[in-house]
Design a protein around this motif. Structure first.
Motif, PDB file in Angstrom:
ATOM      1  N   PRO A   1      56.518 -25.566-177.005  1.00  0.00           N
ATOM      2  CA  PRO A   1      55.929 -25.514-175.657  1.00  0.00           C
ATOM      3  C   PRO A   1      55.343 -26.843-175.195  1.00  0.00           C
ATOM      4  N   SER A   2      54.873 -27.656-176.140  1.00  0.00           N
ATOM      5  CA  SER A   2      54.305 -28.948-175.754  1.00  0.00           C
ATOM      6  C   SER A   2      55.371 -29.866-175.159  1.00  0.00           C
ATOM      7  N   VAL A   3      56.621 -29.723-175.615  1.00  0.00           N
ATOM      8  CA  VAL A   3      57.713 -30.525-175.061  1.00  0.00           C
ATOM      9  C   VAL A   3      57.984 -30.100-173.621  1.00  0.00           C
ATOM     10  N   GLU A   4      57.938 -28.788-173.356  1.00  0.00           N
ATOM     11  CA  GLU A   4      58.106 -28.302-171.985  1.00  0.00           C
ATOM     12  C   GLU A   4      57.021 -28.868-171.073  1.00  0.00           C
ATOM     13  N   ALA A   5      55.791 -28.883-171.576  1.00  0.00           N
ATOM     14  CA  ALA A   5      54.687 -29.409-170.773  1.00  0.00           C
ATOM     15  C   ALA A   5      54.851 -30.905-170.523  1.00  0.00           C
ATOM     16  N   GLU A   6      55.340 -31.620-171.532  1.00  0.00           N
ATOM     17  CA  GLU A   6      55.528 -33.064-171.385  1.00  0.00           C
ATOM     18  C   GLU A   6      56.633 -33.387-170.390  1.00  0.00           C
ATOM     19  N   LEU A   7      57.723 -32.617-170.438  1.00  0.00           N
ATOM     20  CA  LEU A   7      58.850 -32.848-169.533  1.00  0.00           C
ATOM     21  C   LEU A   7      58.667 -32.160-168.185  1.00  0.00           C
ATOM     22  N   GLU A   8      57.646 -31.277-168.102  1.00  0.00           N
ATOM     23  CA  GLU A   8      57.377 -30.511-166.881  1.00  0.00           C
ATOM     24  C   GLU A   8      58.588 -29.674-166.473  1.00  0.00           C
ATOM     25  N   VAL A   9      59.170 -28.998-167.469  1.00  0.00           N
ATOM     26  CA  VAL A   9      60.311 -28.118-167.222  1.00  0.00           C
ATOM     27  C   VAL A   9      60.081 -26.798-167.941  1.00  0.00           C
ATOM     28  N   ASP A  10      60.753 -25.776-167.455  1.00  0.00           N
ATOM     29  CA  ASP A  10      60.746 -24.466-168.092  1.00  0.00           C
ATOM     30  C   ASP A  10      62.159 -24.217-168.608  1.00  0.00           C
ATOM     31  N   PHE A  11      62.324 -24.233-169.934  1.00  0.00           N
ATOM     32  CA  PHE A  11      63.657 -24.104-170.505  1.00  0.00           C
ATOM     33  C   PHE A  11      64.330 -22.795-170.094  1.00  0.00           C
ATOM     34  N   ALA A  12      63.547 -21.712-170.015  1.00  0.00           N
ATOM     35  CA  ALA A  12      64.113 -20.419-169.623  1.00  0.00           C
ATOM     36  C   ALA A  12      64.634 -20.471-168.189  1.00  0.00           C
ATOM     37  N   HIS A  13      63.844 -21.078-167.301  1.00  0.00           N
ATOM     38  CA  HIS A  13      64.269 -21.207-165.899  1.00  0.00           C
ATOM     39  C   HIS A  13      65.465 -22.150-165.787  1.00  0.00           C
ATOM     40  N   LEU A  14      65.462 -23.200-166.595  1.00  0.00           N
ATOM     41  CA  LEU A  14      66.573 -24.156-166.585  1.00  0.00           C
ATOM     42  C   LEU A  14      67.873 -23.481-167.001  1.00  0.00           C
ATOM     43  N   TYR A  15      67.765 -22.595-167.991  1.00  0.00           N
ATOM     44  CA  TYR A  15      68.960 -21.879-168.454  1.00  0.00           C
ATOM     45  C   TYR A  15      69.472 -20.915-167.390  1.00  0.00           C
ATOM     46  N   LYS A  16      68.563 -20.229-166.689  1.00  0.00           N
ATOM     47  CA  LYS A  16      68.979 -19.271-165.663  1.00  0.00           C
ATOM     48  C   LYS A  16      69.702 -19.945-164.505  1.00  0.00           C
ATOM     49  N   GLU A  17      69.413 -21.222-164.282  1.00  0.00           N
ATOM     50  CA  GLU A  17      70.073 -21.950-163.201  1.00  0.00           C
ATOM     51  C   GLU A  17      71.359 -22.637-163.651  1.00  0.00           C
ATOM     52  N   SER A  18      71.668 -22.572-164.940  1.00  0.00           N
ATOM     53  CA  SER A  18      72.850 -23.255-165.462  1.00  0.00           C
ATOM     54  C   SER A  18      74.105 -22.422-165.244  1.00  0.00           C
ATOM     55  N   HIS A  19      75.260 -23.086-165.316  1.00  0.00           N
ATOM     56  CA  HIS A  19      76.535 -22.380-165.156  1.00  0.00           C
ATOM     57  C   HIS A  19      76.802 -21.464-166.338  1.00  0.00           C
ATOM     58  N   LEU A  20      76.203 -21.764-167.505  1.00  0.00           N
ATOM     59  CA  LEU A  20      76.383 -20.904-168.677  1.00  0.00           C
ATOM     60  C   LEU A  20      75.806 -19.515-168.417  1.00  0.00           C
ATOM     61  N   TYR A  21      74.628 -19.473-167.799  1.00  0.00           N
ATOM     62  CA  TYR A  21      74.000 -18.186-167.493  1.00  0.00           C
ATOM     63  C   TYR A  21      74.815 -17.417-166.463  1.00  0.00           C
ATOM     64  N   GLN A  22      75.307 -18.115-165.436  1.00  0.00           N
ATOM     65  CA  GLN A  22      76.093 -17.463-164.395  1.00  0.00           C
ATOM     66  C   GLN A  22      77.380 -16.877-164.962  1.00  0.00           C
ATOM     67  N   ASP A  23      78.057 -17.645-165.826  1.00  0.00           N
ATOM     68  CA  ASP A  23      79.300 -17.155-166.433  1.00  0.00           C
ATOM     69  C   ASP A  23      79.035 -15.956-167.323  1.00  0.00           C
ATOM     70  N   LYS A  24      77.949 -16.033-168.124  1.00  0.00           N
ATOM     71  CA  LYS A  24      77.620 -14.926-169.020  1.00  0.00           C
ATOM     72  C   LYS A  24      77.263 -13.678-168.230  1.00  0.00           C
ATOM     73  N   ASP A  25      76.504 -13.867-167.145  1.00  0.00           N
ATOM     74  CA  ASP A  25      76.094 -12.733-166.327  1.00  0.00           C
ATOM     75  C   ASP A  25      77.309 -12.036-165.719  1.00  0.00           C
ATOM     76  N   GLN A  26      78.282 -12.830-165.267  1.00  0.00           N
ATOM     77  CA  GLN A  26      79.492 -12.247-164.692  1.00  0.00           C
ATOM     78  C   GLN A  26      80.306 -11.524-165.755  1.00  0.00           C
ATOM     79  N   ASP A  27      80.381 -12.098-166.956  1.00  0.00           N
ATOM     80  CA  ASP A  27      81.126 -11.460-168.041  1.00  0.00           C
ATOM     81  C   ASP A  27      80.492 -10.133-168.433  1.00  0.00           C
ATOM     82  N   LEU A  28      79.158 -10.109-168.525  1.00  0.00           N
ATOM     83  CA  LEU A  28      78.470  -8.868-168.868  1.00  0.00           C
ATOM     84  C   LEU A  28      78.660  -7.813-167.780  1.00  0.00           C
ATOM     85  N   PHE A  29      78.668  -8.265-166.520  1.00  0.00           N
ATOM     86  CA  PHE A  29      78.901  -7.335-165.408  1.00  0.00           C
ATOM     87  C   PHE A  29      80.298  -6.723-165.517  1.00  0.00           C
ATOM     88  N   ASN A  30      81.277  -7.541-165.871  1.00  0.00           N
ATOM     89  CA  ASN A  30      82.643  -7.036-166.034  1.00  0.00           C
ATOM     90  C   ASN A  30      82.732  -6.031-167.179  1.00  0.00           C
TER      91      ASN A  30
END
Length: 212
Positions: free
Chosen positions: A119-148
Motif C-alpha cells: 500500500p505504501s507504493v500506491e500512496a507514493e505513486l498516487e495510484v489505486d492498482f485496483a482502479h487501474l486494473y478496472k480501466e485496463s483492456h485486460l479487465y474489459q476483455d475478461k468481463d466480456q468473456d465472463l459475460f459470454n
C-alpha cells in the motif's frame, strides 16, 4: 486437433502412449501439457490453471510456461497461480504497471512482487492498482468473456429445461387413452392425473432460476 498439438508442442509425440506416471510413457512435464491440450480441444476463451509448474524442475517449468504464452498469443485469456516462480518464468509476463519499477537482475521475483504491491507504493505513486486494473483492456476483455460464459450457461440451462418438458409430451399422449378409461371408471379425477404428469416441473423451473 493438429493445431492444438502444435500449440502445446506435443506434435512430435502425438502417437506415444501416455502410460503410467513415473513408470512408463510420457514425462511429467509432457503430461502437464497434455492436460492443457485436453482443455483446449473445447476452444475455451478463458483458461484457469492452478500451479501448472508444480512438481516440475526449472527446465520443465519453463517449457510449460512457454506453452502457456503460446496459448495467450491465440487471443485467449489465461489465469494461473504460480508459487515462487523463477526469474525465467517471471520474465515471461511482459506487461508492467506504469510507474512501478521493473524487477532488477537476479532479484527474487516473489520479494519484488510483495514490495511493489505494498500500500505504501500506491500512496507514493498516487495510484489505486485496483482502479487501474478496472480501466485496463485486460479487465474489459475478461468481463466480456465472463459475460459470454454466463450467457452460454443460461442458454444451456433453458435448453435442458425445454428438452425435459418436451420429453413429457409423448408420455402424456400415450397415456391419454388409459386416463380416459380410468377417469370414466371413477378411479381418480383428471386433475390428479395432470398434476402427476408435471411433478418434475417445479424442480426444472427452480434449476433455471438458480442458474439465471
Amino acid at each position: 486437433m493438429k493445431e492444438v498439438l502444435q500449440l502445446i508442442e506435443l506434435d512430435e509425440i502425438k502417437d506415444a502412449l501416455v502410460g503410467t506416471c513415473g513408470v512408463s510413457g510420457i514425462s511429467t512435464e509432457q503430461r502437464k501439457r497434455l492436460t492443457i491440450a485436453v482443455e483446449l480441444v473445447s476452444n475455451p476463451s478463458i483458461i484457469f490453471m492452478d500451479e501448472p509448474t508444480i512438481g516440475l524442475d526449472a527446465r520443465a517449468a519453463v517449457v510449460v510456461m512457454r506453452v502457456v504464452k503460446n496459448i495467450v498469443s491465440t487471443k485467449r485469456t489465461v489465469v494461473c497461480t504460480i508459487h515462487q516462480p523463477s526469474i525465467d518464468i517471471f520474465e515471461a509476463f511482459n506487461e508492467g504497471i506504469p510507474g512501478v519499477s521493473q524487477i532488477k537482475e537476479n532479484y527474487n521475483p516473489a520479494t519484488w512482487m510483495l514490495e511493489v504491491t505494498n500500500p505504501s507504493v500506491e500512496a507514493e505513486l498516487e495510484v489505486d492498482f485496483a482502479h487501474l486494473y478496472k480501466e485496463s483492456h485486460l479487465y474489459q476483455d475478461k468481463d466480456q468473456d465472463l459475460f459470454n460464459i454466463m450467457g452460454s450457461v443460461y442458454v444451456f440451462t433453458i435448453s435442458i429445461g425445454a428438452s425435459n418438458l418436451l420429453s413429457i409430451l409423448p408420455i402424456v399422449t400415450s397415456q391419454r387413452t388409459i386416463m380416459y378409461w380410468e377417469k370414466f371408471a371413477g378411479m381418480y379425477p383428471s386433475k390428479a392425473h395432470s398434476l402427476a404428469q408435471v411433478q418434475s416441473y417445479p424442480h426444472i423451473i427452480l434449476l433455471c432460476i438458480l442458474n439465471m
